[in-house]
Design a protein around this motif. Sequence first.
Motif, PDB file in Angstrom:
ATOM      1  N   MET A   1       0.459 -37.417  -4.939  1.00 18.23           N
ATOM      2  CA  MET A   1      -0.685 -36.063  -3.987  1.00 18.23           C
ATOM      3  C   MET A   1      -2.237 -35.541  -4.762  1.00 18.23           C
ATOM      4  O   MET A   1      -0.784 -35.059  -5.319  1.00 18.23           O
ATOM      5  N   GLU A   2      -3.201 -35.416  -4.829  1.00 20.24           N
ATOM      6  CA  GLU A   2      -3.693 -34.522  -5.563  1.00 20.24           C
ATOM      7  C   GLU A   2      -4.847 -34.464  -4.834  1.00 20.24           C
ATOM      8  O   GLU A   2      -5.699 -35.312  -4.365  1.00 20.24           O
ATOM      9  N   GLN A   3      -5.037 -32.996  -5.329  1.00 19.55           N
ATOM     10  CA  GLN A   3      -6.479 -32.469  -4.540  1.00 19.55           C
ATOM     11  C   GLN A   3      -7.970 -32.990  -6.002  1.00 19.55           C
ATOM     12  O   GLN A   3      -7.798 -32.704  -6.824  1.00 19.55           O
ATOM     13  N   LEU A   4      -8.799 -33.008  -5.239  1.00 12.04           N
ATOM     14  CA  LEU A   4      -9.952 -33.236  -5.815  1.00 12.04           C
ATOM     15  C   LEU A   4     -11.187 -32.617  -4.889  1.00 12.04           C
ATOM     16  O   LEU A   4     -11.365 -32.323  -4.116  1.00 12.04           O
ATOM     17  N   ILE A   5     -12.404 -32.945  -5.598  1.00  8.23           N
ATOM     18  CA  ILE A   5     -13.678 -33.285  -4.929  1.00  8.23           C
ATOM     19  C   ILE A   5     -14.763 -34.110  -5.744  1.00  8.23           C
ATOM     20  O   ILE A   5     -14.411 -34.628  -6.314  1.00  8.23           O
ATOM     21  N   LEU A   6     -14.913 -35.129  -3.838  1.00  7.22           N
ATOM     22  CA  LEU A   6     -14.922 -36.359  -4.058  1.00  7.22           C
ATOM     23  C   LEU A   6     -17.042 -35.636  -3.795  1.00  7.22           C
ATOM     24  O   LEU A   6     -16.885 -34.994  -2.734  1.00  7.22           O
ATOM     25  N   THR A  41     -12.150 -32.384 -15.015  1.00  7.27           N
ATOM     26  CA  THR A  41     -12.507 -33.218 -15.867  1.00  7.27           C
ATOM     27  C   THR A  41     -14.043 -34.583 -14.491  1.00  7.27           C
ATOM     28  O   THR A  41     -13.772 -34.152 -13.316  1.00  7.27           O
ATOM     29  N   VAL A  42     -14.407 -35.115 -14.586  1.00 10.75           N
ATOM     30  CA  VAL A  42     -16.007 -35.626 -14.060  1.00 10.75           C
ATOM     31  C   VAL A  42     -15.322 -37.294 -14.199  1.00 10.75           C
ATOM     32  O   VAL A  42     -15.543 -37.719 -14.985  1.00 10.75           O
ATOM     33  N   GLU A  43     -15.023 -37.664 -13.746  1.00 11.39           N
ATOM     34  CA  GLU A  43     -14.432 -39.366 -13.678  1.00 11.39           C
ATOM     35  C   GLU A  43     -15.874 -39.976 -12.126  1.00 11.39           C
ATOM     36  O   GLU A  43     -15.325 -39.982 -11.341  1.00 11.39           O
ATOM     37  N   LYS A  44     -16.135 -41.015 -13.218  1.00  9.97           N
ATOM     38  CA  LYS A  44     -16.776 -42.438 -12.410  1.00  9.97           C
ATOM     39  C   LYS A  44     -15.811 -42.723 -11.706  1.00  9.97           C
ATOM     40  O   LYS A  44     -15.227 -43.637 -12.038  1.00  9.97           O
ATOM     41  N   ILE A  51     -13.914 -34.921  -9.059  1.00 11.85           N
ATOM     42  CA  ILE A  51     -13.466 -34.291 -10.025  1.00 11.85           C
ATOM     43  C   ILE A  51     -12.292 -34.147 -10.182  1.00 11.85           C
ATOM     44  O   ILE A  51     -12.142 -33.168  -9.277  1.00 11.85           O
ATOM     45  N   ARG A  52     -11.642 -33.959 -10.808  1.00 12.97           N
ATOM     46  CA  ARG A  52     -10.269 -33.611 -10.817  1.00 12.97           C
ATOM     47  C   ARG A  52     -10.224 -32.731 -11.794  1.00 12.97           C
ATOM     48  O   ARG A  52     -10.508 -32.144 -12.705  1.00 12.97           O
ATOM     49  N   GLY A  53      -8.833 -31.584 -11.361  1.00 12.74           N
ATOM     50  CA  GLY A  53      -8.355 -31.045 -12.099  1.00 12.74           C
ATOM     51  C   GLY A  53      -9.029 -29.390 -12.178  1.00 12.74           C
ATOM     52  O   GLY A  53      -9.206 -28.451 -12.995  1.00 12.74           O
TER      53      GLY A  53
END
Length: 391
Positions: A1-6, A41-44, A51-53
Amino acid sequence: MEQLILVRFGEIHLKGLNRPYFEHRLVREMKRRLFDEPQATVEKGDGRYYIRGVQNLDAVMERIRKVFGVHSLSPAIAVEKDISAIRDQAVEMMRDKHPTTFKVKARRADKRFPMTSPEICEEVGGYILENLPGWKVDVHHPEVTLEVEVREQAFLHCETLPAAGGMPVGTNGRAFLLLSGGIDSPVAGYMVAKRGVAIEAVHFFSYPYTGEPAKEKVLTLAKLLSEYAGPVRVHVVPFTKIQQEIYQKCPEGELTVIMRRFMMRIAQGLAQRGKGGALVTGESIGQVASQTMEALAATDAVVDMPVFRPVIGMDKQEIMEIAMKIGTYETSILPYEDCCTVFTPRHPVTRPKLERIEASEKVLDIEGLVQEAVDGTEVVTFNAAGRGLDE
């Protein structure tokens, strides 16, 4: 499980072979908003950015919402693409909420996932009902909508926040905004930046007729604009001498039009030096004496680059509503005079004749006054983190 911004983007989807360029500019603008999140980080992904971390989720989401090019975003939980993991996470997310009506929406972007979207909805919804007493399904008017997106991972979220939309800043050139302390010009800057135009601001400062509080008011407006438009350089132009010369040597009724013509000359000079391709003003036709068709034509006559007026057809209420939405209104109404109000004539000409205006200006050293003002310009840069260094 990981919280991030979609993060979802809008018009970029339509850009065909040029899409990578627009996406690159969008990522750059999002990364600028992460200045206080060294681990982020911003990942495509597949049609999304992640947007993670992030440590301060609410603060980052508020900044990302203001990035032009972002259509919407959601605080999400990422789990492995397994229906058991998805069901368990769905129950945990709903457990923290007060029991009410809900529905599940699913989007299976990865067609290799063995269940269809309706099957995911049925499985997850049934599992919630089995494990959380008091919840009820309402597919038409639910109070909570749990969305499941199956992509690189499975992403679950219950909230979708609208964002600024538009195009990434810098994808459509650079323009110089004539920024006063009023309501209209910050809105004009916001609107042209939304179409992907990077903006620099030009402010005309008439010390001692206008003091430091008036100047700081305009700099605050530039900082607020930078939250949407990225870094904004403000060119603070000393304008007192020019206004005094006009006041002493030109007909009183023509003061405003002649003053505006000087502003346009100076702004164009700064724009040419700063690789700007257009000027932007907050003029709305007929709003004041200097904004009639004839007056606007007289001011445009001294420049040879495009002049954009994004609010030209709006009434004051429409402009105020946008100012309130973007957060500039309260600053704009602070009671500090700007240079345009200090030398306002009692009876300004509303339908100036260009030939007459040009004749009145012949007593002025136009080239010398413009050059002196440009040479004396102070530059202050703002970005999402605050004011930069004076240049």
